[in-house]
Structure formats: structure tokens, C-alpha cells
Design an enzyme around this catalytic site. Structure first.
Site, PDB file in Angstrom:
ATOM      1  N   ALA A 180      10.344  -6.549  -9.196  1.00 58.15           N
ATOM      2  CA  ALA A 180      11.006  -6.283 -10.476  1.00 58.15           C
ATOM      3  C   ALA A 180      10.064  -6.067 -11.603  1.00 58.15           C
ATOM      4  CB  ALA A 180      12.305  -7.111 -10.775  1.00 58.15           C
TER       5      ALA A 180
ATOM      6  N   HIS B 186       6.413   9.599   3.940  1.00 55.16           N
ATOM      7  CA  HIS B 186       5.758   9.347   2.737  1.00 55.16           C
ATOM      8  C   HIS B 186       4.239   9.181   2.493  1.00 55.16           C
ATOM      9  CE1 HIS B 186       5.011   9.019  -1.676  1.00 55.16           C
ATOM     10  NE2 HIS B 186       4.926   7.589  -1.501  1.00 55.16           N
TER      11      HIS B 186
ATOM     12  N   ASN C 213       5.360   0.884  -0.309  1.00 58.15           N
ATOM     13  CA  ASN C 213       4.678   1.742   1.035  1.00 58.15           C
ATOM     14  C   ASN C 213       4.087   0.823   2.243  1.00 58.15           C
ATOM     15  OD1 ASN C 213       5.124   4.458   0.300  1.00 58.15           O
ATOM     16  ND2 ASN C 213       3.379   4.126  -1.482  1.00 58.15           N
TER      17      ASN C 213
ATOM     18  N   ARG D 107      -2.369  -2.293  -0.728  1.00 60.18           N
ATOM     19  CA  ARG D 107      -3.236  -2.513   0.334  1.00 60.18           C
ATOM     20  C   ARG D 107      -4.809  -2.836  -0.467  1.00 60.18           C
ATOM     21  NH1 ARG D 107      -4.599   2.655   4.015  1.00 60.18           N
ATOM     22  NH2 ARG D 107      -6.686   2.113   5.385  1.00 60.18           N
TER      23      ARG D 107
END
Length: 328
Positions: free
Chosen positions: A12, A189, A133, A94
């Protein structure tokens, strides 16, 4: 006044969270008559919790009439308690020299735990959108870790790809995005996703006929949409946060309030349509009504499209295989 909706947001205090929360609290996601309670999760480290406190202070200082309450926590079970909507934004980014498979495994741990927490304490009708992701596989992991919740409650965000594709088509045609319909983004995605304008119209006229340039489609349009995230990192020095937050708001707003018959792209568990194995979380065209989405069925898939769909599916299958041992 309606009863407040409980909206949980993970990560958040991050960049996307910061771009997202004020818009949710102002009523952009669920409507200008719908109060919300924000249930905000951040990492159990001092810096993240302090940043979260600061964001909550700012939310207070906006005096949003629709903000009926807030909780800030480092405990997923507190954040997800009775949640009606859960935006899973936080994920392990990453790092330098990190292999994609290592990233998958790091995130698998996070989303296994979050899926289990949702399973335990969230509303049985919770609508989950995974933004962090690799979004499709993270959503798949959370779904598999929440056996008591309906699989269709779990979705992944492809709306950013969808919106990016609309914008590229708008620029190419010199037409506003508002008049465009029936675009779909297939698959993962990731740069393998396939933005498909074969059925799309601008002000009722076929976009494919207007462009009529398959070389532009294959060599400019598809790669530009696929690599747009990387291009923004290159230009801005950090990843696309405001546009990702905007897409999350679009995704949830349409899911909850309905798309009025328009196609939108959502990453949802496949029912076996289009040869996509059941349960794989895949980008499809859907329409939404009364809080439910329905796949757009029976679209013809030509050889050109099949090649792209096969490629993005292969990537998803590889990701799924990479985490299978963690899911029992």
C-alpha cells in the site's frame, strides 16, 4: 448512505499504492455514492510501516467524504478480514542478476501465504485483482492456495496492456479512444501478450480495415505494446505506477459496476475456451454485469493470431510448471 465496502490493498505504501489509494478513496473505483474502508498491508519492516503511516496521514488530510475507515497492518489476516475487494499490488521486484525463475519462486511464497489468508478471513465473494508481477501466475498461485473461494474470484491485470493498445491505435488512427470498442489482449501480462484489433472498431468502423497494414501490426504495434513497460522504466527511471494504478481502477470498476456491454480484457481462469487449458489464468475479452464477468466466446482465431496465443500460453505453462511443486 450505502454500507461501506472493505477494500484491501497490499504494497500500500509503494509507488502503485500511492497512485491508487487516493483515487479509491475519492470514489473513482466504486462510485461517488459508495463509502470504502481501506485495509492496507505493508511489509513487517520499520521503513515500510513508517511509510504506510505517512500515506494514511495524507489520506486523513484529504478528508474524503467516502473514506469510512482505515486499517494499516503488517498482518495479511488483518488486512484481508471480511475484504470485499483485494488488490494484490505488493510483489517482489526483480533485482539485479535475478533469474526469472528465482523471481517466480520468491513471489510464489508471498502469494501462497496471501491466498491462504484470503481463504481464511476474506468475504466469500471477495473480488481479487493481482497487479504484482508475474501477475497471471501470482493470481494462479493465490487461487490454488484458496480452495474455499471460487476460482472465478481471482483475476490478473491485463487492463494496462489493453489501455496501452487502445492508446497506440488512437495515435495511429488519429481517433479518440472513447469511440473504440472490441479490442482484446490475449494471454500473459508480459511481453508475450497479444493485443488483437481484428474485431475492434473506432466509431463503429473496422480498425483492421482502416489500418490495413499487417507489417505495422507485427513489427510495430505488438512489440510497442509488449515493451511499453520497459520503455517507461528507461525514460522515467522507475516503473509505470500511475498508469498501472489507473488500469487497476478500470478493471475493478468494470467488474463491480459493469462494462455496459463493452469488451474489456481481464486475466481470468480459463474454462477451456480457445484451447486454453482449464484453470490457466489468461487474458480474454470479457463483458461484465452485476459483479460477474462473461467470456466473449467463439471468436475466430486465424493462423497469425494462433501463433501469438500459442507463444504466450507456452510461457504461462512454463511459469505454472516452475511453481507446481509448491502447490502440492
Amino acid at each position: 448512505m450505502k454500507a461501506p465496502v472493505r477494500v484491501a490493498v497490499t504494497g500500500a505504501a509503494g509507488q502503485i499504492g500511492y497512485a491508487l489509494l487516493f483515487r479509491i478513496a475519492s470514489g473513482e473505483m466504486l462510485g461517488k455514492d459508495q463509502p470504502v474502508i481501506l485495509q492496507l498491508l505493508e511489509l513487517p519492516v520499520d521503513k515500510a510501516q513508517a511509510a504506510l503511516k505517512g500515506v494514511m496521514m495524507e489520506l486523513e488530510d484529504c478528508a474524503f467524504p467516502l473514506l469510512a475507515g482505515m486499517v494499516g497492518t503488517d498482518d495479511a489476516e488483518v488486512a484481508f478480514k471480511d475484504a470485499d475487494i483485494a488488490l494484490l499490488v505488493g510483489a517482489r521486484p526483480r533485482g539485479p542478476g535475478m533469474e526469472r525463475k528465482d523471481l517466480l519462486l520468491e513471489n510464489a511464497k508471498i502469494f501462497t501465504a496471501q491466498g491462504a489468508a484470503l481463504n481464511k478471513v476474506a468475504s466469500r465473494d471477495v473480488k481479487v485483482l493481482v497487479v504484482g508481477n508475474p501477475a497471471n501466475t501470482n493470481a494462479y498461485i493465490a487461487m490454488k492456495s484458496a480452495p474455499d473461494l471460487k476460482p472465478e474470484n481471482f483475476t490478473a491485470m491485463l487492463r494496462l496492456d489493453h489501455n496501452r493498445a487502445l492508446s497506440q491505435l488512437s495515435t495511429k488512427l488519429g481517433k479518440p479512444v472513447g469511440g473504440m470498442e472490441k479490442l482484446v489482449v490475449w494471454g500473459n501480462h508480459s511481453p508475450t501478450m497479444y493485443p488483437d484489433y481484428r474485431f475492434a472498431t473506432a466509431d463503429g468502423a473496422s480498425i483492421a480495415d482502416a489500418i490495413n497494414d499487417q507489417e505495422w501490426n507485427a513489427n510495430t504495434f505488438i512489440p510497442t505494446v509488449g515493451k511499453r513497460g520497459a520503455a517507461i522504466i528507461e525514460a522515467r527511471g522507475s516503473s509505470s505506477a500511475a498508469s498501472a494504478a489507473n488500469a487497476a481502477i478500470d478493471h475493478v470498476r468494470d467488474w463491480v459496476l459493469g462494462s455496459n456491454g463493452k469488451w474489456v480484457t481481464m486475466g481470468v481462469p480459463s474454462d477451456g475456451s480457445y484451447g486454453i487449458p482449464e484453470g490457466v489464468i489468461f487474458g480474454f475479452a470479457v463483458t461484465t454485469e452485476n459483479g460477474k464477468y462473461t467470456l466473449v466466446k467463439d471468436l475466430p482465431i486465424d493462423d497469425f493470431s494462433q501463433k501469438y496465443i500459442d507463444k504466450t500460453l507456452a510461457e504461462l505453462e512454463e511459469e505454472r510448471a516452475g511453481v507446481a511443486h509448491l502447490l502440492g
